[in-house]
Design a protein around this motif. Structure first.
Motif, PDB file in Angstrom:
ATOM      1  N   VAL A   1      26.482 -28.645 -11.408  1.00 42.44           N
ATOM      2  CA  VAL A   1      25.995 -27.268 -11.395  1.00 42.44           C
ATOM      3  C   VAL A   1      25.924 -26.665 -12.791  1.00 42.44           C
ATOM      4  N   ASP A   2      27.034 -26.632 -13.483  1.00 42.53           N
ATOM      5  CA  ASP A   2      27.100 -25.919 -14.762  1.00 42.53           C
ATOM      6  C   ASP A   2      28.127 -26.595 -15.659  1.00 42.53           C
ATOM      7  N   PRO A   3      27.877 -26.705 -16.969  1.00 41.26           N
ATOM      8  CA  PRO A   3      26.726 -26.167 -17.690  1.00 41.26           C
ATOM      9  C   PRO A   3      25.486 -27.036 -17.561  1.00 41.26           C
ATOM     10  N   VAL A   4      24.335 -26.396 -17.667  1.00 41.24           N
ATOM     11  CA  VAL A   4      23.076 -27.143 -17.777  1.00 41.24           C
ATOM     12  C   VAL A   4      22.995 -27.680 -19.202  1.00 41.24           C
ATOM     13  N   ASN A   5      22.904 -28.990 -19.348  1.00 42.11           N
ATOM     14  CA  ASN A   5      22.892 -29.552 -20.700  1.00 42.11           C
ATOM     15  C   ASN A   5      22.239 -30.927 -20.724  1.00 42.11           C
ATOM     16  N   ASN A   6      22.159 -31.492 -21.932  1.00 41.49           N
ATOM     17  CA  ASN A   6      21.554 -32.801 -22.124  1.00 41.49           C
ATOM     18  C   ASN A   6      22.581 -33.889 -21.834  1.00 41.49           C
ATOM     19  N   LEU A   7      22.235 -34.818 -20.974  1.00 43.47           N
ATOM     20  CA  LEU A   7      23.070 -35.995 -20.729  1.00 43.47           C
ATOM     21  C   LEU A   7      22.324 -37.207 -21.286  1.00 43.47           C
ATOM     22  N   VAL A   8      22.878 -37.816 -22.311  1.00 41.43           N
ATOM     23  CA  VAL A   8      22.284 -38.992 -22.940  1.00 41.43           C
ATOM     24  C   VAL A   8      23.191 -40.176 -22.661  1.00 41.43           C
ATOM     25  N   SER A   9      22.628 -41.295 -22.255  1.00 39.52           N
ATOM     26  CA  SER A   9      23.480 -42.395 -21.811  1.00 39.52           C
ATOM     27  C   SER A   9      22.880 -43.755 -22.147  1.00 39.52           C
ATOM     28  N   ALA A  10      23.736 -44.746 -22.104  1.00 42.01           N
ATOM     29  CA  ALA A  10      23.333 -46.146 -22.273  1.00 42.01           C
ATOM     30  C   ALA A  10      24.304 -46.999 -21.487  1.00 42.01           C
ATOM     31  N   ASP A  11      23.872 -48.181 -21.090  1.00 41.28           N
ATOM     32  CA  ASP A  11      24.796 -49.084 -20.405  1.00 41.28           C
ATOM     33  C   ASP A  11      24.814 -50.437 -21.109  1.00 41.28           C
ATOM     34  N   THR A  12      25.718 -51.291 -20.677  1.00 42.64           N
ATOM     35  CA  THR A  12      25.911 -52.572 -21.361  1.00 42.64           C
ATOM     36  C   THR A  12      24.775 -53.556 -21.104  1.00 42.64           C
ATOM     37  N   ALA A  13      23.876 -53.221 -20.178  1.00 46.27           N
ATOM     38  CA  ALA A  13      22.714 -54.072 -19.940  1.00 46.27           C
ATOM     39  C   ALA A  13      21.555 -53.734 -20.866  1.00 46.27           C
ATOM     40  N   GLY A  14      21.745 -52.704 -21.715  1.00 44.20           N
ATOM     41  CA  GLY A  14      20.701 -52.348 -22.669  1.00 44.20           C
ATOM     42  C   GLY A  14      19.796 -51.228 -22.221  1.00 44.20           C
ATOM     43  N   ASN A  15      20.093 -50.584 -21.094  1.00 49.82           N
ATOM     44  CA  ASN A  15      19.291 -49.461 -20.629  1.00 49.82           C
ATOM     45  C   ASN A  15      19.752 -48.169 -21.309  1.00 49.82           C
ATOM     46  N   ILE A  16      18.806 -47.273 -21.564  1.00 52.47           N
ATOM     47  CA  ILE A  16      19.120 -45.971 -22.130  1.00 52.47           C
ATOM     48  C   ILE A  16      18.480 -44.898 -21.264  1.00 52.47           C
ATOM     49  N   GLY A  17      19.054 -43.703 -21.281  1.00 52.57           N
ATOM     50  CA  GLY A  17      18.517 -42.654 -20.427  1.00 52.57           C
ATOM     51  C   GLY A  17      18.769 -41.261 -20.942  1.00 52.57           C
ATOM     52  N   TYR A  18      17.967 -40.323 -20.429  1.00 57.47           N
ATOM     53  CA  TYR A  18      18.118 -38.901 -20.716  1.00 57.47           C
ATOM     54  C   TYR A  18      17.974 -38.130 -19.406  1.00 57.47           C
ATOM     55  N   LEU A  19      18.800 -37.101 -19.235  1.00 59.85           N
ATOM     56  CA  LEU A  19      18.711 -36.236 -18.064  1.00 59.85           C
ATOM     57  C   LEU A  19      19.106 -34.816 -18.441  1.00 59.85           C
ATOM     58  N   THR A  20      18.267 -33.832 -18.072  1.00 54.10           N
ATOM     59  CA  THR A  20      18.706 -32.440 -18.093  1.00 54.10           C
ATOM     60  C   THR A  20      19.442 -32.216 -16.789  1.00 54.10           C
ATOM     61  N   ARG A  21      20.740 -32.039 -16.862  1.00 52.54           N
ATOM     62  CA  ARG A  21      21.520 -31.940 -15.627  1.00 52.54           C
ATOM     63  C   ARG A  21      21.950 -30.489 -15.385  1.00 52.54           C
ATOM     64  N   GLY A  22      22.104 -30.139 -14.119  1.00 49.78           N
ATOM     65  CA  GLY A  22      22.599 -28.818 -13.783  1.00 49.78           C
ATOM     66  C   GLY A  22      21.699 -28.056 -12.837  1.00 49.78           C
ATOM     67  N   TYR A  23      22.176 -26.920 -12.407  1.00 49.80           N
ATOM     68  CA  TYR A  23      21.503 -26.046 -11.447  1.00 49.80           C
ATOM     69  C   TYR A  23      20.514 -25.151 -12.194  1.00 49.80           C
ATOM     70  N   LEU A  24      19.223 -25.379 -11.983  1.00 52.89           N
ATOM     71  CA  LEU A  24      18.174 -24.523 -12.538  1.00 52.89           C
ATOM     72  C   LEU A  24      17.586 -23.690 -11.402  1.00 52.89           C
ATOM     73  N   PRO A  25      17.789 -22.367 -11.411  1.00 46.23           N
ATOM     74  CA  PRO A  25      17.247 -21.540 -10.334  1.00 46.23           C
ATOM     75  C   PRO A  25      15.725 -21.433 -10.412  1.00 46.23           C
ATOM     76  N   ILE A  26      15.105 -21.341  -9.251  1.00 45.59           N
ATOM     77  CA  ILE A  26      13.689 -20.982  -9.152  1.00 45.59           C
ATOM     78  C   ILE A  26      13.640 -19.486  -8.867  1.00 45.59           C
ATOM     79  N   ARG A  27      12.856 -18.744  -9.630  1.00 44.69           N
ATOM     80  CA  ARG A  27      12.810 -17.296  -9.489  1.00 44.69           C
ATOM     81  C   ARG A  27      11.450 -16.839  -8.954  1.00 44.69           C
ATOM     82  N   SER A  28      11.462 -15.652  -8.357  1.00 52.23           N
ATOM     83  CA  SER A  28      10.249 -15.144  -7.714  1.00 52.23           C
ATOM     84  C   SER A  28       9.247 -14.563  -8.697  1.00 52.23           C
TER      85      SER A  28
END
Length: 407
Positions: free
Chosen positions: A35-62
């Motif tokens: 949920v919070d904080p909304v932030n950048n999650l940068v990751s890698a694993d031992t198999a050589g994969n890399i990733g990026y995710l904006t994680r967290g609760y982003l509200p949709i507004r009217s």
């Protein structure tokens, strides 16, 4: 309304599945309930994969009214209508570029899904991309060196502009000539870096004070609130970005740069002479660009401030460099650093035991102890401390052991 308190929230419960994740994809999946904080999650694993995710609760507004200015939350016209689905959050696994890099810049073009109106200016992110693109394979030492990089892409852009202009007259020409041949590297020993810092301040004032008015400009540069200075930095970044495009030879108001820059250049030269001395060969950036941390209690006990406050050290860079070291706009405190990198780390996931880190303070931060600022010099010189990942390494390196027992 605030996402973290709007409804029952597991808070950090996703940390447990994160610890069990074996791949980047599994790590991303574990963030569905974050949920919070909304932030950048940068990751890698031992198999050589890399990733990026904006994680967290982003509200949709009217409505979109809040995206640039505050909107009345009590009118019913700007309500939350849902949550951005997890599948629509910005993310990537093994992108075509071959790397993932963030410096709090905007991560997607446009505003959908809407994250924020304000991001950090892109100069640091662009410099990271520039350095990562030099080679297909970089060592941990290479990456650690990048964290100490003091090259400013905006400084290089202004230097290129000045090289195309002129000649001017008197002090303005002396300033223009000195920066026109500069590589934009704000090294601690650089005299051009000191002059550039004054030019940066004076140019911002020349561009924006006539628009904001003298009273508003004084407030914006007062450092009364941290976001005020960041606003000026973002305005100037927009101007700097335009130097690369079709409007490279005109200021935002349409005037030729040849007419705009002589006055701020001359004022900057006079300020540099006043603070650095009459001989440009003796100018140094680090003489005027230093940390200035103050202990929380120093204001309450001013007579003990010298003992409470950590030492001040000089470094290169500025807010636009990977060696993050921002300063204020009013000049009252010279170029004392107001924001810096609070943690540096490099880890090779195939050799985690030899990861390294550093912080700009000490192990305890307790004034008067041997560990008050025992990492500060390492941080200043970009040296590293072993992370001691394995239990055996931790035990071998331990200086003290504290055992907590149930009452």
């Amino acid at each position: 309304r605030y996402t973290a308190t709007d409804a029952p929230c597991g808070r950090f419960e996703p940390l447990r599945p994160m610890l069990r994740a074996g791949t980047v994809a599994e790590l991303h999946e574990s963030q569905r309930d974050w949920v919070d904080p909304v932030n950048n999650l940068v990751s890698a694993d031992t198999a050589g994969n890399i990733g990026y995710l904006t994680r967290g609760y982003l509200p949709i507004r009217s409505s979109h009214a809040h995206r640039q200015f505050p909107a009345p939350g009590w009118s019913g016209e700007h309500e939350w209508t849902g949550r951005v689905p997890f599948e629509q959050l910005p993310q990537a696994i093994n992108p075509a570029e071959g790397f993932v890099a963030t410096a709090n810049q905007a991560v997607i073009p446009g505003d959908e899904p809407y994250i924020s109106h304000t991001f950090t200016v892109p100069s640091r992110a662009e410099r990271i991309v520039e350095l990562l693109s030099v080679s297909d394979r970089l060592s941990p030492d290479d990456l650690a060196a990048m964290q100490g990089d003091t090259v400013s892409r905006p400084a290089r852009a202004w230097a290129r502009l000045l090289a195309r202009l002129g000649p001017f007259e008197g002090e303005a020409e002396r300033a223009r000539a000195m920066l026109a041949g500069w590589d934009g590297d704000l090294l601690p020993e650089s005299g051009a870096a000191l002059l550039y810092a004054y030019v940066r301040r004076e140019t911002a004032r020349a561009l924006f004070e006539p628009v904001a008015g003298k009273a508003a400009w004084a407030w914006l540069t007062s450092e009364a609130l941290p976001p005020l200075g960041r606003m000026i930095g973002q305005w100037l970044a927009t101007v700097t970005w335009a130097l690369e495009g079709e409007r490279a030879d005109t200021a935002p108001d349409g005037r030729p740069w040849h007419d705009v820059l002589p006055n701020p250049l001359a004022a900057a030269w006079r300020s540099t002479v006043a603070r650095g001395g009459p001989d440009p060969a003796s100018w140094r950036w680090d003489t005027h660009h230093r940390t200035a941390a103050t202990h929380t209690l120093a204001a309450v006990f001013p007579e003990r401030a010298a003992a409470l406050n950590p030492p001040n050290v000089a470094v290169g860079g500025d807010s636009d460099t990977l060696q993050c070291a921002a300063y204020g706009w009013n000049g009252r405190n010279d170029f004392d650093i107001t924001a810096l990198s609070v943690y540096r780390q490099v880890v090779d996931l195939t050799d985690i035991a030899h990861g390294s880190y550093i912080i700009p303070g000490g192990v305890t931060g307790s004034p008067g102890t041997e560990h008050d600022a025992d990492q500060l010099e390492h941080w200043r010189t970009h040296q590293r401390i072993p992370m001691h990942y394995t239990a055996a390494d931790v035990q071998t390196a331990a200086a003290h052991t504290l055992t907590l027992a149930p009452a």
